[in-house]
Design an enzyme around this catalytic site. Structure first.
Site, short mmCIF file in Angstrom:
data_model
loop_
_atom_site.label_atom_id
_atom_site.label_comp_id
_atom_site.label_asym_id
_atom_site.label_seq_id
_atom_site.Cartn_x
_atom_site.Cartn_y
_atom_site.Cartn_z
CD GLU A 1 83.26 51.27 13.16
OE1 GLU A 1 83.74 52.04 12.51
OE2 GLU A 1 82.20 50.79 13.51
CG HIS B 1 76.66 48.28 12.64
ND1 HIS B 1 77.83 48.45 13.55
CD2 HIS B 1 77.18 48.88 11.37
CE1 HIS B 1 78.60 48.81 12.85
NE2 HIS B 1 78.46 49.13 11.74
CE1 TYR C 1 88.16 53.16 10.64
CE2 TYR C 1 86.01 54.72 11.33
CZ TYR C 1 86.97 53.26 11.07
OH TYR C 1 86.05 52.12 11.20
CD GLU D 1 80.47 55.09 11.48
OE1 GLU D 1 80.09 55.26 10.38
OE2 GLU D 1 81.67 54.70 11.79
CG ASN E 1 82.86 54.30 15.02
OD1 ASN E 1 82.92 53.90 16.44
ND2 ASN E 1 81.76 53.67 14.53
NE ARG F 1 80.68 48.52 18.00
CZ ARG F 1 80.71 49.33 16.86
NH1 ARG F 1 81.84 50.20 16.41
NH2 ARG F 1 79.35 49.92 16.35
#
Ligand SMILES: *[C@@H]1O[C@H](CO)[C@@H](O)[C@H](O)[C@H]1NC(C)=O
Ligand SMILES: *[C@@H]1O[C@H](CO)[C@@H](O)[C@H](O)[C@H]1NC(C)=O
Length: 504
Positions: free
Chosen positions: A397, A145, A331, A190, A329, A100
């Protein structure tokens, strides 16, 4: 001795109690897609070379005092604009099926408009895509991005301006047409972080602080832009096989206690961060909770209409269903508690969301202070399944930061093992559809306003002391490679298990 053996045995039995063991067999499906991720501004460098136009980030990092915590920039970063071949090979060496990357809008279209093309920039991405394919990987390309052409910003065209949508659609059409071999298109990365940081608190380029107003305008326009690109793509490129989606950042929001006000606070947190972006696409319109809350606070703060722009019925219809997969994404997990309603004399996003976030004492935390809470990912996947009608989820992600002082990144190995095991558990036990995992990130890189402080890479780079920017594999490279190649890992011990009976 015997006593010791008995204690050990009972301890083992206790650990292996049915409730505390994951039930999956450790096997990912054959066609499961693993990968590694990067983005243009964070790795490319060559900020003003070969005809590239400037982005808002190129401008932003030149402010004094520096808006970046360690006073660094992405001027050189990983120098991937020159070392792209080496970097594609390093990713391929992980054994993964995909890479990616993102396309720098001003590198291809220096002014942002498609009337002037920088051929060298376009050639760079054409070669990059070819190289990825040559190594047997699928190119996963992000169209936006965060590096907006500065020329557009200087002319009043940023994400708070609806007129940017058409310019963005033209840019997207141009790259899609010229890169027909991309396997997955990600329209926008995002949007929440982008809108909050760039137009709300001003921590990211272009550094606009318009808290509780600019961020919502951005959200409104960027969602419509995503939908417009998706509709254009399906209409104009019917023969293309690539799937398209937007990528949202969603953490797991755990109530700090069983008290109803904390449970509601966690739901509010989810809806303001995650639902705000997924609801319009998967269900239509803003999440009701968000819509009513912002409208109510706006009224009491003295606005004549809601600070959150509303969609027309046509727009709601236009946006609903504009996804081929749910890109996320993820985390970490936060522990959320309720706070009192703030007074109505000031406008702030924080007053709209009205939560206090924390972490539990028993959570392992990473370098950035983010909790390593593997059960959170399973809960999030179950929530996606329930709320959005069982979508195909792709982790675009997922990862953990280290401080860059060692190649022995045990925390990353623990993180991937425990998170992957919980993803497998969600897939096999809860029947959630997950199609791929693309960890952040291929190599250490420029982490926006945190500069080079936080290192997420499989490959380490010593930005400060090594002018050669040598890429050195961390320990997690071999670990990840072994999982990717066998599509298998061991989940039977030492992995936290989601136990419904207790709060995390
Ligand atoms: C960044 O620069 C400022 C001065 O502009 C200085 O005070 C600060 O110590 C620098 N920070 C780092 C981490 O170098
Ligand atoms: C708003 O009101 C609160 C409490 O009444 C006060 O502490 C705060 O300073 C006020 N803020 C502004 C911007 O006037």
């Amino acid at each position: 001795m015997l006593f010791k053996l008995v204690t050990t045995l009972s301890l083992l039995l206790w650990i292996c109690k049915a409730d505390d063991v994951l039930k999956n067999n450790g096997q990912f499906p054959r066609n499961f897609m693993f990968g590694a991720a990067s983005s243009a501004y964070q790795i490319e460098g060559a900020w003003n070379e070969d005809g590239k136009g400037l982005s808002t980030w190129d401008h932003f990092v030149r402010r004094t005092p520096s808006p970046v915590v360690d006073n660094t920039t992405g001027d050189v970063a990983c120098d991937s604009y020159r070392r792209w071949k080496e970097d594609v090979k390093l990713v391929a060496d992980l054994g993964v099926q995909s890479y990616r990357f993102s396309i720098s809008w001003p590198r291809i279209l220096p002014s942002g408009y498609d009337k002037h093309v920088n051929e060298k920039g376009l050639e760079f991405y054409k070669q990059l895509v070819q190289e990825i394919i040559k190594h047997g990987m699928v190119p996963v390309a992000t169209i936006f991005h965060w590096d907006l052409p500065q020329f557009l910003f200087d002319n009043g065209l940023d994400w708070t301006n609806e007129e940017l949508i058409n310019v963005f659609v033209r840019y997207a059409r141009f790259v899609i047409k010229n890169l027909p071999e991309v396997g997955y298109w990600i329209t926008i990365n995002e949007p929440r972080v982008h809108c909050r940081r760039s137009y709300g608190d001003g921590l990211h380029a272009p550094g606009v602080s318009d808290d509780g107003i600019g961020d919502y305008k951005c959200t409104y326009n960027i969602l419509k832009a995503h939908a417009a690109v998706y509709r254009m793509y399906k209409r104009e490129f019917p023969r293309y096989k690539a799937k398209m989606g937007m990528v949202v950042d969603c953490q797991w929001y755990e109530p700090a206690s069983n008290r109803p006000e904390d449970v509601e606070a966690a739901e509010r947190h989810y809806q303001f961060e995650c639902g705000m972006y997924l609801h319009p696409i998967f269900q239509g319109d803003w999440p009701p909770l968000v819509k009513y809350r912002v409208a109510e606070r706006s009224r009491r703060e003295g606005y004549t209409k809601s600070r959150l722009p509303s969609f027309t019925a046509e727009e709601v219809k236009f946006m609903r269903g504009t996804q081929d997969f749910l890109g996320v994404n993820h985390y970490s997990t936060t522990s959320v508690s309720n706070v009192q309603e703030a007074s109505y004399n000031e406008t702030r996003f924080a007053h709209d969301i009205r939560v206090s976030i924390n972490r539990k004492l028993n959570w392992e935390v990473s370098f950035l202070g983010w909790g390593v809470v593997p059960t959170g990912v399973r809960r999030l996947l179950n929530l996606f399944k329930e709320r959005y009608n069982d979508p195909d989820v792709m982790f675009t992600e997922i990862g953990v930061a280290d401080d860059g002082t060692t190649l022995r990144d045990d925390i990353r190995i623990r993180y991937f093992r425990s998170y992957f095991c919980n993803i497998l558990e969600a897939m096999q036990v809860d029947k959630v559809s997950v199609v791929g995992i693309i960890p952040w990130s291929a190599m250490d890189s420029f982490e926006w306003h945190r500069g080079y402080e936080a290192r997420f890479g499989f490959y380490a780079i010593d930005f400060e002391n090594d002018p050669q920017l040598l890429r050195r594999p961390k320990m997690s490279v071999n670990y990840y490679k072994s999982i990717v190649e066998s599509k298998r890992l061991h989940c039977n011990t030492a992995v936290s298990v989601w136990n419904d009976k207790e709060i995390l």
